[in-house]
Design a protein around this motif. Structure first.
Motif, mmCIF file in Angstrom:
data_model
loop_
_atom_site.group_PDB
_atom_site.id
_atom_site.type_symbol
_atom_site.label_atom_id
_atom_site.label_comp_id
_atom_site.label_asym_id
_atom_site.label_seq_id
_atom_site.Cartn_x
_atom_site.Cartn_y
_atom_site.Cartn_z
ATOM 1 N N SER A 88 0.827 -1.205 0.000
ATOM 2 C CA SER A 88 0.000 0.000 0.000
ATOM 3 C C SER A 88 0.861 1.254 0.000
ATOM 4 C CB SER A 88 -0.893 0.057 1.251
ATOM 5 O OG SER A 88 -1.829 -0.974 1.268
ATOM 6 N N GLU A 89 0.369 2.282 -0.693
ATOM 7 C CA GLU A 89 0.964 3.610 -0.590
ATOM 8 C C GLU A 89 0.076 4.394 0.361
ATOM 9 O OE1 GLU A 89 1.561 5.444 -4.383
ATOM 10 O OE2 GLU A 89 3.064 3.978 -4.961
ATOM 11 N N VAL A 90 0.697 4.972 1.378
ATOM 12 C CA VAL A 90 -0.041 5.610 2.448
ATOM 13 C C VAL A 90 0.459 7.036 2.625
ATOM 14 C CG1 VAL A 90 -0.653 5.434 4.890
ATOM 15 C CG2 VAL A 90 -0.119 3.367 3.606
ATOM 16 N N THR A 91 -0.471 7.970 2.728
ATOM 17 C CA THR A 91 -0.117 9.353 3.032
ATOM 18 C C THR A 91 -0.577 9.636 4.455
ATOM 19 O OG1 THR A 91 -0.419 9.944 0.709
ATOM 20 C CG2 THR A 91 -0.331 11.753 2.282
ATOM 21 N N VAL A 92 0.363 10.109 5.288
ATOM 22 C CA VAL A 92 0.073 10.365 6.700
ATOM 23 C C VAL A 92 0.511 11.774 7.085
ATOM 24 C CG1 VAL A 92 0.283 7.938 7.388
ATOM 25 C CG2 VAL A 92 2.287 9.401 7.475
ATOM 26 N N ARG A 93 -0.096 12.268 8.179
ATOM 27 C CA ARG A 93 0.321 13.517 8.801
ATOM 28 C C ARG A 93 0.694 13.211 10.236
ATOM 29 N NH1 ARG A 93 -3.912 16.528 9.835
ATOM 30 N NH2 ARG A 93 -5.375 15.099 8.890
ATOM 31 N N ARG A 94 1.768 13.798 10.704
ATOM 32 C CA ARG A 94 2.232 13.574 12.073
ATOM 33 C C ARG A 94 1.581 14.587 13.007
ATOM 34 N NH1 ARG A 94 8.525 13.028 13.878
ATOM 35 N NH2 ARG A 94 8.127 13.074 16.103
ATOM 36 N N ASN A 95 1.030 14.078 14.113
ATOM 37 C CA ASN A 95 0.354 14.903 15.122
ATOM 38 C C ASN A 95 -0.541 15.943 14.457
ATOM 39 O OD1 ASN A 95 1.532 13.359 17.105
ATOM 40 N ND2 ASN A 95 3.101 14.850 17.611
ATOM 41 N N ARG A 96 -0.345 17.205 14.758
ATOM 42 C CA ARG A 96 -1.209 18.232 14.171
ATOM 43 C C ARG A 96 -0.518 18.970 13.033
ATOM 44 N NH1 ARG A 96 -2.483 17.360 19.218
ATOM 45 N NH2 ARG A 96 -0.876 18.569 20.238
ATOM 46 N N SER A 97 0.484 18.371 12.447
ATOM 47 C CA SER A 97 1.217 18.990 11.344
ATOM 48 C C SER A 97 0.363 18.992 10.079
ATOM 49 C CB SER A 97 2.508 18.200 11.094
ATOM 50 O OG SER A 97 3.125 18.629 9.911
ATOM 51 N N LYS A 98 0.580 19.983 9.232
ATOM 52 C CA LYS A 98 -0.110 20.025 7.942
ATOM 53 C C LYS A 98 0.698 19.287 6.866
ATOM 54 C CE LYS A 98 -2.699 24.346 8.534
ATOM 55 N NZ LYS A 98 -3.581 23.775 9.470
ATOM 56 N N LYS A 99 1.981 19.030 7.173
ATOM 57 C CA LYS A 99 2.866 18.369 6.207
ATOM 58 C C LYS A 99 2.479 16.903 6.050
ATOM 59 C CE LYS A 99 7.645 17.284 5.230
ATOM 60 N NZ LYS A 99 8.919 16.971 5.832
ATOM 61 N N LYS A 100 2.240 16.517 4.796
ATOM 62 C CA LYS A 100 1.868 15.138 4.504
ATOM 63 C C LYS A 100 3.107 14.375 4.029
ATOM 64 C CE LYS A 100 -2.864 16.280 3.388
ATOM 65 N NZ LYS A 100 -3.960 16.167 2.439
ATOM 66 N N ILE A 101 3.222 13.132 4.469
ATOM 67 C CA ILE A 101 4.343 12.280 4.085
ATOM 68 C C ILE A 101 3.770 11.019 3.450
ATOM 69 C CG2 ILE A 101 6.432 11.099 4.864
ATOM 70 C CD1 ILE A 101 6.147 12.832 7.477
ATOM 71 N N LYS A 102 4.338 10.633 2.309
ATOM 72 C CA LYS A 102 3.854 9.447 1.604
ATOM 73 C C LYS A 102 4.862 8.310 1.773
ATOM 74 C CE LYS A 102 1.918 8.139 -2.838
ATOM 75 N NZ LYS A 102 1.561 8.648 -4.171
#
Length: 154
Positions: A88-102
């Motif tokens: 799977s390719e997953v896009t997540v955000r850490r805590n309340r950050s707006k930055k998305k990481i794939k």
């Protein structure tokens, strides 16, 4: 053996080719190096001989490792699903950050943080498995608890 290895078809082919090379080409090169080193005489102080023996031991260990991985390999091919699984390719955000990481969830043999591939056995990879878009996962890290929100699953 209980260990299971998850590989893509591409990685399985790459490891098979490496095994073939080590068995058929590298072993011959090492044998030739050993013969040459033996011809130099006194083996107790023969650096070429000791280096060739070391190369032989490392090569044989890698051959055994590859044979095991290929024997117990499960080929994964990702299918579109809402649930996070290997591939799977997953896009997540850490805590309340707006930055998305794939990230791509990969087998441990294929993990590569620089390429955005994390192992399903890593703390984040294992926490994400089985979850869906919108879910939150929390990890314990040396710096404290970290929560990720899953924004997208492909």
């Amino acid at each position: 053996m209980d260990q299971e290895y998850y590989l893509t078809k591409e990685k399985h082919k790459e490891l098979s080719e490496e095994l073939e090379y080590l068995r058929n080409t590298r072993r011959k090169e090492i044998a030739e190096n050993l013969e040459y080193a033996k011809s130099l005489g006194d083996l107790s102080e023969n650096a070429e001989y000791h280096e060739a023996r070391q190369n032989q031991a490392e090569t044989e260990a890698r051959i055994r490792e590859l044979e095991t991985k290929l024997k117990y390999a499960t080929i994964v091919s990702h299918k579109k699903t809402d649930t996070i699984e290997i591939g799977s390719e997953v896009t997540v955000r850490r805590n309340r950050s707006k930055k998305k990481i794939k990230y791509t969830i990969a087998g441990s043999e294929e993990s590569d943080m620089a390429a955005g591939k994390i192992s399903y056995t890593s703390p984040l990879g294992s926490a994400l498995l089985g979850n869906k878009k919108g879910d939150k996962v929390t990890l314990s890290t040396p710096g404290g608890e970290v929560t990720y929100t899953i924004d997208k699953v492909e």
